[in-house]
Design an enzyme around this catalytic site. Structure first.
Site, PDB file in Angstrom:
ATOM      1  N   GLU A   1     -16.602  53.155 -44.695  1.00 37.84           N
ATOM      2  CA  GLU A   1     -17.774  53.598 -45.482  1.00 37.84           C
ATOM      3  C   GLU A   1     -16.676  55.040 -46.179  1.00 37.84           C
ATOM      4  O   GLU A   1     -15.919  56.015 -46.168  1.00 37.84           O
ATOM      5  CB  GLU A   1     -18.373  54.928 -44.327  1.00 37.84           C
TER       6      GLU A   1
ATOM      7  N   ARG B   1     -10.409  49.965 -30.628  1.00 35.65           N
ATOM      8  CA  ARG B   1     -10.248  50.696 -31.430  1.00 35.65           C
ATOM      9  C   ARG B   1      -8.866  51.445 -31.275  1.00 35.65           C
ATOM     10  O   ARG B   1      -8.330  51.502 -30.173  1.00 35.65           O
ATOM     11  CB  ARG B   1     -11.305  51.809 -31.662  1.00 35.65           C
TER      12      ARG B   1
ATOM     13  N   LYS C   1     -12.796  60.209 -38.610  1.00 37.36           N
ATOM     14  CA  LYS C   1     -13.100  61.115 -39.905  1.00 37.36           C
ATOM     15  C   LYS C   1     -13.828  62.233 -39.825  1.00 37.36           C
ATOM     16  O   LYS C   1     -13.086  63.461 -40.835  1.00 37.36           O
ATOM     17  CB  LYS C   1     -13.559  60.189 -40.979  1.00 37.36           C
TER      18      LYS C   1
HETATM   19  P1  ATP Z   1     -14.696  57.346 -38.378  1.00 32.16           P
HETATM   20  O1  ATP Z   1     -15.061  57.691 -36.907  1.00 32.16           O
HETATM   21  O2  ATP Z   1     -13.086  57.706 -38.497  1.00 32.16           O
HETATM   22  O3  ATP Z   1     -15.519  58.078 -39.375  1.00 32.16           O
HETATM   23  P2  ATP Z   1     -15.602  54.769 -38.641  1.00 32.16           P
HETATM   24  O4  ATP Z   1     -15.475  53.525 -37.531  1.00 32.16           O
HETATM   25  O5  ATP Z   1     -17.098  55.189 -39.281  1.00 32.16           O
HETATM   26  O6  ATP Z   1     -13.969  55.607 -38.457  1.00 32.16           O
HETATM   27  P3  ATP Z   1     -15.267  53.284 -41.568  1.00 32.16           P
HETATM   28  O7  ATP Z   1     -15.374  54.216 -42.438  1.00 32.16           O
HETATM   29  O8  ATP Z   1     -16.577  52.861 -40.850  1.00 32.16           O
HETATM   30  O9  ATP Z   1     -14.498  54.162 -39.819  1.00 32.16           O
HETATM   31  O10 ATP Z   1     -14.795  51.985 -40.406  1.00 32.16           O
HETATM   32  C1  ATP Z   1     -13.754  50.833 -41.599  1.00 32.16           C
HETATM   33  C2  ATP Z   1     -13.391  50.110 -40.052  1.00 32.16           C
HETATM   34  O11 ATP Z   1     -12.279  50.862 -39.621  1.00 32.16           O
HETATM   35  C3  ATP Z   1     -14.012  49.760 -39.452  1.00 32.16           C
HETATM   36  O12 ATP Z   1     -14.905  48.072 -39.551  1.00 32.16           O
HETATM   37  C4  ATP Z   1     -13.866  50.526 -38.001  1.00 32.16           C
HETATM   38  O13 ATP Z   1     -14.017  49.591 -37.055  1.00 32.16           O
HETATM   39  C5  ATP Z   1     -12.890  49.972 -38.514  1.00 32.16           C
HETATM   40  N1  ATP Z   1     -12.444  51.676 -37.992  1.00 32.16           N
HETATM   41  C6  ATP Z   1     -11.821  52.575 -37.777  1.00 32.16           C
HETATM   42  N2  ATP Z   1     -11.283  53.672 -37.158  1.00 32.16           N
HETATM   43  C7  ATP Z   1     -10.744  52.854 -36.378  1.00 32.16           C
HETATM   44  C8  ATP Z   1      -9.885  52.799 -35.188  1.00 32.16           C
HETATM   45  N3  ATP Z   1      -9.418  54.044 -34.929  1.00 32.16           N
HETATM   46  N4  ATP Z   1      -9.149  51.417 -34.354  1.00 32.16           N
HETATM   47  C9  ATP Z   1      -9.076  50.674 -35.282  1.00 32.16           C
HETATM   48  N5  ATP Z   1     -10.475  50.427 -36.678  1.00 32.16           N
HETATM   49  C10 ATP Z   1     -10.916  51.290 -36.982  1.00 32.16           C
HETATM   50 MG    MG Z   2     -19.005  54.336 -39.712  1.00 28.05          MG
END
Ligand code: ATP
Ligand code: MG
Length: 561
Positions: A38, A265, A275
């Protein structure tokens, strides 16, 4: 950037094994994956794990991976973030097949929503957000049906098309999937799939005032792109029944039927991988922006001097499992050290200078001594380093009341200057306040190159820079941003901030052969660590960031602490 980044040597990666089996059995012809960030912030080391997995398996099995920008929350998203995501994925060494926005599919998604309504699988709810929340129930308590749940298809169609036409204000109605308010899985209690938002979207502008929700958008975007393996993190496990429900209800309309698999994760000690929390650090000015070299964002790591190869290696070392665990920071740091040790040329720099006057060395003489650029790799060659009567050494390399085992300088003791001569300290010069200003030493002309014909033993070797030839520089001595191994778990992660995470040394002295290049190159400053020039450098004053110390100085602290 190389195309040789590979996850082929993972310790364990159950997803790769699963895909290999799907190909072998003929279930999967061509692997198609996607990485779906995102655009509401910069990518971090956690995302790198997902990038390496998604792009890695696609590459390994001769399929492809899309970089899909998952943009269904216009309020929080921006083009700045979209651009940073592209840059970071490329920098890590991966090439996407296509780079769609989920918002490119808004027309198609709207059609799918109409289909659900016509099938009696979705309805317009006109309760307030609060009412909807309360009636959703809890983990222990089932939900309660909305009074609008049995609206006719005609009425639902009318209101929903009017929602799209902009007839209603935000929150007036929502579209919900009609599943089961009694379900044990809260995600299945008639989840909202569309809401009204009169806001401008970074990609679609003002074309839409209704926006689909993540769960509705995600699986259908996968289906539109022909994704075979939709890989996401464990928190989406409870969403999988909804993912499946939506695709199965629309099975006659969608071009392909993807499957979701979840993995753990990345959680890394001493860091935040969310983020939202990273954004908080930026907003509260605990760091200087998303690209602060202490941040484990990809852009921060790039500025800090991480190589893409070290990050890819790290991701393959930690493997991919279904079990949550915290990875030690040392694993990442050592992956970086190994890589930099191989590629970084050696130089001499003094970060905290103390002047040394070599009294028996001729006033105006300069001679060149030969420095080896890499002790293990002769291909890196040598360089000529100017030596003269006045040099700088590190303040730490002198001690007034030195213990016996201090093998560096003290009055009456002898050390080797790297690549140059033996010197012996004669006298300490102090200012009126009693602070040490300089040292007077003598040198042994016979010891040129670092050994003496009489074979006498000198244990310590220290680095130095000729004062007359030194380049003045600033050095940022970066360290971990947090002192606690799990800052994210603390009630207030600000309290875990390391007050000494950036020590600025404004009076550093470099040997002349340290170059400023547009594409910064990593150096090992002998005995100090790995360094790289920062964007803040000017020709008058280079600024270098310490990427990493030579050894893990935290391991000792943890053992004794
Ligand atoms: P954040 O909590 O940092 O915003 P998010 O999952 O909301 O992380 P996205 O932009 O939706 O962020 O993530 C894009 C992809 O990266 C998703 O498929 C998510 O599962 C993966 N991802 C995000 N954080 C991690 C992590 N710590 N380890 C592995 N994969 C991750
Ligand atoms: Mg997300």
């Amino acid at each position: 950037m190389s195309d040789s980044n590979s996850v082929e040597n993972d310790a364990s990666n159950f997803i790769r094994d699963m895909i290999a089996a799907d190909i072998k059995s003929g279930k999967t012809k061509k692997v198609i994956t996607r990485f779906p960030p995102e655009p509401n912030g910069y990518l971090h080391i956690g995302h790198a794990k997902s990038i390496c997995l998604n792009f890695g398996v696609a590459r390994e099995f001769d399929g492809f991976c899309n970089l899909r920008v998952d943009d269904t929350n216009p309020e929080k998203e921006s083009v700045e973030y979209v651009n940073s995501i592209r840059r970071d994925v490329e920098w890590l060494g991966f090439t996407w097949h296509s780079n769609p926005f989920a918002s490119d599919y808004f027309d198609q998604l709207y059609e799918y929503a109409l289909t659900l309504i016509k099938q009696g699988d979705a309805y317009v709810d006109s309760q307030s957000a609060d009412e909807i929340r309360v009636k959703r129930g809890t983990l222990k308590q089932p939900g309660v049906d909305s009074p609008y749940r049995n609206r006719s298809v005609e009425e639902n169609m009318k209101i929903f098309t009017d929602m799209k036409a902009g007839e209603y204000t935000d929150g007036k109605h929502v579209l919900r999937a009609k599943i089961d308010m009694q379900s044990g899985n809260i995600n299945m209690r008639d989840p909202i799939i569309y809401r009204i938002r009169h806001v401008t979207h970074h990609n679609t502008g003002d074309q839409w005032c209704i926006y689909p929700l993540y769960d509705f958008t995600h699986g259908l975007s996968d289906a539109i792109e022909g994704v075979t393996h939709s890989l996401c993190t464990l928190e989406f496990e409870d969403h999988r029944p909804l993912y499946d429900w939506i695709l199965d209800k629309l099975i006659n309309d969608i071009p392909s039927r993807p499957e979701q698999t979840e993995f753990a994760r990345l959680q890394l000690e001493y860091s935040l991988t969310s983020k939202r929390k990273l954004n908080q650090l930026v907003v509260d000015k605990h760091v200087n922006g998303w690209d602060d070299p202490r941040m484990l964002t990809i852009t921060g790591m790039r500025r800090r001097g991480f190589t893409p190869e070290s990050i890819v290696t790290f991701c393959s070392m930690i493997g991919v499992t279904k079990k949550d665990s915290q990875i030690e920071m040392g694993v990442l740091e050592n992956a970086l050290r190994d890589d930099l040790n191989r590629r970084a040329e050696r130089r001499m720099a003094v970060v905290n200078p103390l002047k040394v006057i070599i009294e028996n060395y001729p006033q105006d003489q300069t001679e060149m001594v030969t420095g080896v650029n890499h002790p293990q790799n002769p291909d890196y060659g040598t360089r000529e380093i100017p030596f003269s009567r006045e040099i700088y050494i590190e303040r730490d390399d002198f001690m007034e009341d030195a213990p016996k085992k201090f093998f560096r300088l003290s009055v009456g003791r002898e050390v080797r200057l790297r690549f140059a001569y033996y010197i012996t300290c004669k006298e300490v010069i102090k200012n009126e306040a009693g602070e040490i200003e300089s040292l007077v030493c003598s040198y042994d002309p016979e010891s040129r190159g670092g050994s003496s014909p009489d074979g006498r033993k000198v244990r310590g070797t220290i680095h130095w820079v000729s004062a007359r030839h030194a380049v003045n520089a600033r050095v940022n001595l970066y360290d971990r941003l947090f002192t606690s191994p799990n800052p994210g778990a603390a009630a207030d992660f600000h309290q875990a901030l390391n007050p000494d995470s950036n020590i600025v040394m404004d009076n550093a002295k470099f040997e002349p052969a340290i170059e400023l290049t547009d594409n910064p190159i990593a150096y090992q400053f002998e005995r100090l660590g790995y360094f790289i020039s920062d964007y803040d450098s000017t020709n008058d004053k280079p600024v270098f960031n310490r990427t990493m110390t030579l050894r893990d100085s935290w391991a000792k602290i943890e053992q004794s602490g």
